[in-house]
Motif scaffolding. Structure first.
Motif, PDB file in Angstrom:
ATOM      1  N   THR A 117       0.897  -1.188   0.087  1.00 46.77           N
ATOM      2  CA  THR A 117       0.310   0.181   0.395  1.00 46.77           C
ATOM      3  C   THR A 117       0.747   1.107  -0.216  1.00 46.77           C
ATOM      4  O   THR A 117       1.852   1.131   0.016  1.00 46.77           O
ATOM      5  CB  THR A 117      -1.280  -0.182   0.942  1.00 46.77           C
ATOM      6  OG1 THR A 117      -2.034   0.937   1.261  1.00 46.77           O
ATOM      7  CG2 THR A 117       0.106   0.114   2.656  1.00 46.77           C
ATOM      8  N   THR A 147      -9.525  -4.609   1.450  1.00 48.54           N
ATOM      9  CA  THR A 147     -11.335  -4.537   2.127  1.00 48.54           C
ATOM     10  C   THR A 147     -11.590  -6.029   1.232  1.00 48.54           C
ATOM     11  O   THR A 147     -12.633  -6.545   1.980  1.00 48.54           O
ATOM     12  CB  THR A 147     -12.271  -3.493   0.974  1.00 48.54           C
ATOM     13  OG1 THR A 147     -11.858  -2.859   1.743  1.00 48.54           O
ATOM     14  CG2 THR A 147     -13.809  -3.787   1.773  1.00 48.54           C
ATOM     15  N   GLY A 175     -13.805   3.242   2.856  1.00 51.91           N
ATOM     16  CA  GLY A 175     -12.466   3.276   1.810  1.00 51.91           C
ATOM     17  C   GLY A 175     -12.178   4.859   1.947  1.00 51.91           C
ATOM     18  O   GLY A 175     -10.961   5.073   1.321  1.00 51.91           O
ATOM     19  N   TRP A 229     -11.527   2.065   8.486  1.00 52.51           N
ATOM     20  CA  TRP A 229      -9.637   0.860   9.134  1.00 52.51           C
ATOM     21  C   TRP A 229      -9.355   1.405   7.586  1.00 52.51           C
ATOM     22  O   TRP A 229      -9.171   2.320   6.364  1.00 52.51           O
ATOM     23  CB  TRP A 229     -10.938  -0.092   8.812  1.00 52.51           C
ATOM     24  CG  TRP A 229     -11.262  -0.667   7.996  1.00 52.51           C
ATOM     25  CD1 TRP A 229     -12.095  -0.591   6.891  1.00 52.51           C
ATOM     26  CD2 TRP A 229     -10.943  -2.146   6.850  1.00 52.51           C
ATOM     27  NE1 TRP A 229     -13.327  -1.589   5.904  1.00 52.51           N
ATOM     28  CE2 TRP A 229     -12.139  -2.351   5.831  1.00 52.51           C
ATOM     29  CE3 TRP A 229      -9.961  -2.649   7.630  1.00 52.51           C
ATOM     30  CZ2 TRP A 229     -11.350  -3.327   4.925  1.00 52.51           C
ATOM     31  CZ3 TRP A 229      -9.628  -3.937   6.361  1.00 52.51           C
ATOM     32  CH2 TRP A 229     -10.984  -4.187   5.025  1.00 52.51           C
ATOM     33  N   ILE A 263     -14.600  11.127   9.887  1.00 53.77           N
ATOM     34  CA  ILE A 263     -12.940  10.428   9.495  1.00 53.77           C
ATOM     35  C   ILE A 263     -12.730  12.191   8.270  1.00 53.77           C
ATOM     36  O   ILE A 263     -14.342  12.181   7.285  1.00 53.77           O
ATOM     37  CB  ILE A 263     -12.934   9.738   8.619  1.00 53.77           C
ATOM     38  CG1 ILE A 263     -13.226   8.719   9.384  1.00 53.77           C
ATOM     39  CG2 ILE A 263     -11.575   9.474   8.150  1.00 53.77           C
ATOM     40  CD1 ILE A 263     -11.897   8.704  10.640  1.00 53.77           C
ATOM     41  N   GLY A 323     -11.215   5.956  -3.458  1.00 52.89           N
ATOM     42  CA  GLY A 323     -10.910   4.647  -2.519  1.00 52.89           C
ATOM     43  C   GLY A 323      -9.336   4.070  -2.209  1.00 52.89           C
ATOM     44  O   GLY A 323      -9.353   2.789  -1.685  1.00 52.89           O
TER      45      GLY A 323
HETATM   46  O1  PRX Z   1      -8.136   7.787   4.450  1.00 50.75           O
HETATM   47  C1  PRX Z   1      -8.645   6.834   5.368  1.00 50.75           C
HETATM   48  C2  PRX Z   1     -10.171   6.108   4.215  1.00 50.75           C
HETATM   49  O2  PRX Z   1      -8.737   4.898   3.432  1.00 50.75           O
HETATM   50  C3  PRX Z   1      -7.681   5.279   3.871  1.00 50.75           C
HETATM   51  C4  PRX Z   1      -7.076   3.877   4.115  1.00 50.75           C
HETATM   52  O3  PRX Z   1      -7.015   3.362   2.622  1.00 50.75           O
HETATM   53  P1  PRX Z   1      -6.743   1.737   2.525  1.00 50.75           P
HETATM   54  O4  PRX Z   1      -5.878   1.612   3.426  1.00 50.75           O
HETATM   55  O5  PRX Z   1      -7.070   1.840   1.116  1.00 50.75           O
HETATM   56  O6  PRX Z   1      -7.305   1.086   3.079  1.00 50.75           O
HETATM   57  C5  PRX Z   1      -9.012   1.321   2.471  1.00 50.75           C
HETATM   58  C6  PRX Z   1     -10.196   0.252   2.849  1.00 50.75           C
HETATM   59  C7  PRX Z   1     -10.244   0.142   4.662  1.00 50.75           C
HETATM   60  C8  PRX Z   1      -7.935   5.445   5.853  1.00 50.75           C
HETATM   61  O7  PRX Z   1      -6.674   6.256   5.924  1.00 50.75           O
HETATM   62  N1  PRX Z   1     -11.317   5.493   4.610  1.00 50.75           N
HETATM   63  C9  PRX Z   1     -11.091   4.389   4.201  1.00 50.75           C
HETATM   64  N2  PRX Z   1     -12.003   4.339   5.453  1.00 50.75           N
HETATM   65  C10 PRX Z   1     -12.870   4.942   5.370  1.00 50.75           C
HETATM   66  C11 PRX Z   1     -12.003   6.208   4.909  1.00 50.75           C
HETATM   67  N3  PRX Z   1     -12.357   7.849   5.357  1.00 50.75           N
HETATM   68  C12 PRX Z   1     -13.760   7.810   5.089  1.00 50.75           C
HETATM   69  N4  PRX Z   1     -14.639   6.998   5.640  1.00 50.75           N
HETATM   70  C13 PRX Z   1     -14.379   5.965   6.128  1.00 50.75           C
HETATM   71  N5  PRX Z   1     -15.156   4.822   6.251  1.00 50.75           N
END
Ligand code: PRX
Length: 630
Positions: free
Chosen positions: A247, A294, A370, A397, A496, A508
């Motif tokens: 990532t 995810t 995401g 998350w 967030i 995402g």
């Molecule tokens: O900024 C947040 C955002 O996605 C980031 C994480 O990305 P990744 O590791 O690719 O994982 C995505 C799927 C879990 C976080 O640091 N993010 C993820 N979920 C949300 C979010 N921002 C706002 N609301 C959410 N529900």
């Protein structure tokens, strides 16, 4: 045994227990799994190093908790329902018994190719059931999988192969995506010009012509021939690696986030059952790709550990038309539907007409993940898809957290549009200010940190533990720093606010500004570039690139296209800048640091107040940039 919470007071009660006696709390959850040997100690931790161990010295195999565990109780229940890209092609339903046999057979085949415990295996595959079988087969023999999203370029693929020292690549001939047939093996072949693996195993999916190298490349259907469809799962330590998932961060190349077996196992199942309020017999559909976390946690591991039925869809939301998601929901009577705000916004743009012919009456829960979900998309999702009766779980998350951290429990936690609401049991959140102080009480805004370990958390970044320490455990002493900004409102609910570092979230998907800049700079005429995110109607954030380049004999149009091609080649089409502005200079401080704050403001169209520009080396550059804004 289920550890499902059923009421709001039950949630508060469990949360309290998880904070006051975390080890007892997680031991109780872990007790409902099959371990070959129980742990000596639940938790050992130190956020300084960082060094985190859950279920110390316990032995297990995660696939026994998915396969053997369900074989004699729900063997005939669908584990995976696969929906192909083309609605006229027949899908596949794989029961737990069939999954057991397929995983065993393929894991035996992997072993016959010399792949075993501790070996790294790259999975570069489209959304076909073999991708899930491949992940589980690796886990069964103790090999460590690293799934690479099949939309990434050959360069991105070879970088990952080299970084983790993979012994094999599991792939397919091609990929059906909408009305396109995409070469997959060809990308692997190009990647293999810059890296080496001993074995490549290829699933025949599209039937397109591909090259097969003798002694290295094998067809999946041939390689499994003659192998037994059962075996004994390898005994693994709770802290052995389960997978590496790459990532992007704010600096350098993507890093390999490492998850280990025991903690990830209990965390994904626990969060799956509780957040989605999954009941036995329900049909769950997560639209993510298995190339992202995810897909790992909520298409494969969480649902299958829970004995659930998980839908896997090969195609895109708009093929053959914008009603496809809704058609699939009706076809399989999906109960829980989990998607990303970017998909919701893209479908919202087609209006409600494509929804009309579908009942969507099986739906009980809607999920979002995401990126931040804007209120308008939240309401559209709630009204038109959920018919105002399905709770929305906005789940926050990260790849690093392994599973959902902040989310409503469906139908239990009162929701508020655009709020991820409350932390799950075991998750101790802190809102920090820039000086490292904890902001106490409600109605505060700051940086989101986590002050206590949870079982699904990152253990290291592969091959570079110091990077893990620097990125996540050094900004705030004794805390895991998420990189996200957050607001805790007057009710104690969390919203967030997005990344506070140089990470851009496009539909995402995470990209580091430095990563995209490096790809742009690969173009021979580019001298320097700076990339920022800006608000994008569908993608959440778009990529805006400011580029200084040698324009001799080139028009802006062809240079822009070439730069986009360069990014596609080095990262993949999903990281292509949405806007490219050719500039003669970048706003820099006297010490040579690019002032991204200014670039962000211009990209956002927020031109009124540029803030203090007195420290700039060349303030006129700002005028020029504003004039040429895209
Ligand atoms: O900024 C947040 C955002 O996605 C980031 C994480 O990305 P990744 O590791 O690719 O994982 C995505 C799927 C879990 C976080 O640091 N993010 C993820 N979920 C949300 C979010 N921002 C706002 N609301 C959410 N529900």
């Amino acid at each position: 045994m289920s550890n499902r919470i059923h009421t709001l007071s039950g949630y508060f009660h469990e949360y309290q227990k998880s904070v006051t006696e975390p080890e007892k709390f997680w031991a109780r959850i872990a007790d409902s799994f099959h371990w070959k040997k129980r742990w000596d100690k639940v938790l050992e931790w130190d956020f300084e190093s960082p060094d985190i161990k859950w279920f110390v010295n316990a032995k297990l195999n995660i696939t026994e908790n998915i396969l053997e565990r369900h074989l004699y109780t729900i063997g005939d229940r669908p584990a995976i329902i696969w929906e192909p890209n083309d609605p006229s092609e027949e899908g596949r339903t794989i029961t737990y018994r069939e999954l057991y046999h397929e995983v065993c057979r393929f894991s035996n085949a992997l072993k016959s190719k010399g792949i075993g415990k501790g070996d790294k295996v790259i999975i570069y595959m489209p959304m076909i059931p073999e991708a899930a079988v491949a992940m589980l087969a690796c886990a069964r023999i103790g090999a460590i999988h690293s799934v690479v999203f099949a939309g990434f370029s050959s360069t991105a693929l070879s970088d990952r192969v080299n970084d983790c020292g993979a012994k094999a690549i599991l792939t397919s001939d091609g990929n059906f995506r909408g009305n396109k047939k995409i070469p997959v093996k060809e990308v692997v072949d190009t990647a293999l010009e810059n890296c080496t693996v001993e074995t490549v195993i290829v699933v025949k999916r599209t039937g397109q012509e591909i090259d097969m190298l003798d002694g290295r490349d094998y067809w999946w259907h041939e390689v499994i021939e003659g192998h037994e469809d059962n075996n004994v799962a390898e005994e693994m330590d709770s802290e052995d690696m389960l997978f590496i998932l790459y990532t992007s961060g704010s600096t350098g190349k993507p890093k390999g986030v490492v998850h280990t077996i025991g903690g990830y196992m209990i965390y994904t199942k626990y969060t799956f059952e509780n957040v989605f309020q999954y009941s036995q017999g329900d049909v769950f559909w997560c639209t993510a790709d298995i190339g992202w976390v995810t897909g790992h946690s909520y298409i494969v591991y969480g649902p299958l550990l829970a004995g659930g039925t998980t839908v896997m869809y090969e195609g895109v939301p708009t093929y053959p038309d914008a009603g496809r998601f809704w058609a699939v929901i009706d076809k399989y009577r999906v109960n829980q539907f989990y998607t990303a705000p970017t998909a919701i916004r893209a479908l919202q743009a087609f209006g409600t007409e494509p929804i009309q012919q579908y009942k969507l009456e099986s739906l009980k829960v809607l999920g979002s993940v995401g990126e931040p979900i804007n209120e308008e998309a939240w309401h559209w999702y709630h009204t038109h898809i959920g018919k105002s009766k399905c709770p929305i779980v906005d789940t926050w998350w990260q790849t690093e957290t392994g599973g959902i951290m902040i989310s409503p429990l469906a139908g239990i936690t009162p929701t508020k549009p655009a709020y991820a609401t409350l932390p799950l049991p075991g998750i101790q959140l802190f809102v920090m200010d820039a000086d490292g102080n904890k902001l106490v009480g409600n109605s505060v805004e700051g940086n989101l940190c986590i002050g206590f370990p949870w079982p699904g958390m990152i253990r290291t970044t592969y091959g570079d533990h110091d990077r893990c320490k620097q990125t996540y455990f050094s900004t705030y002493k004794g805390m895991y720093f998420t990189g996200d900004g957050v607001k805790r409102d007057h009710d104690g609910y969390y919203r967030i606010l997005g990344r506070v570092d140089d990470v851009i979230n496009v539909s995402g998907h995470r990209f580091g500004t430095a990563e995209v800049e490096n790809a742009i700079n690969e173009h021979p005429l580019v001298l320097e570039s700076a990339v920022v995110g800006y608000p994008h109607e569908v993608k959440g954030q778009g990529i805006y690139a400011y580029v200084i380049c040698d324009m001799t004999n080139r028009t802006e149009a062809n240079l822009t296209n070439e730069i986009k091609e360069s990014v596609t080649k080095i990262i993949g089409p999903i990281a292509k800048p949405d806007k490219i502005q050719i500039v003669s200079g970048l706003p820099k401080t006297r010490s040579g640091k690019i002032m991204r704050r200014i670039l962000r403001k211009v990209a956002e169209g927020n031109l009124d107040n540029m803030g203090d520009t007195s420290t700039l080396l060349d303030p006129e550059v700002v005028e020029e940039i504003i004039k040429g804004r895209k």
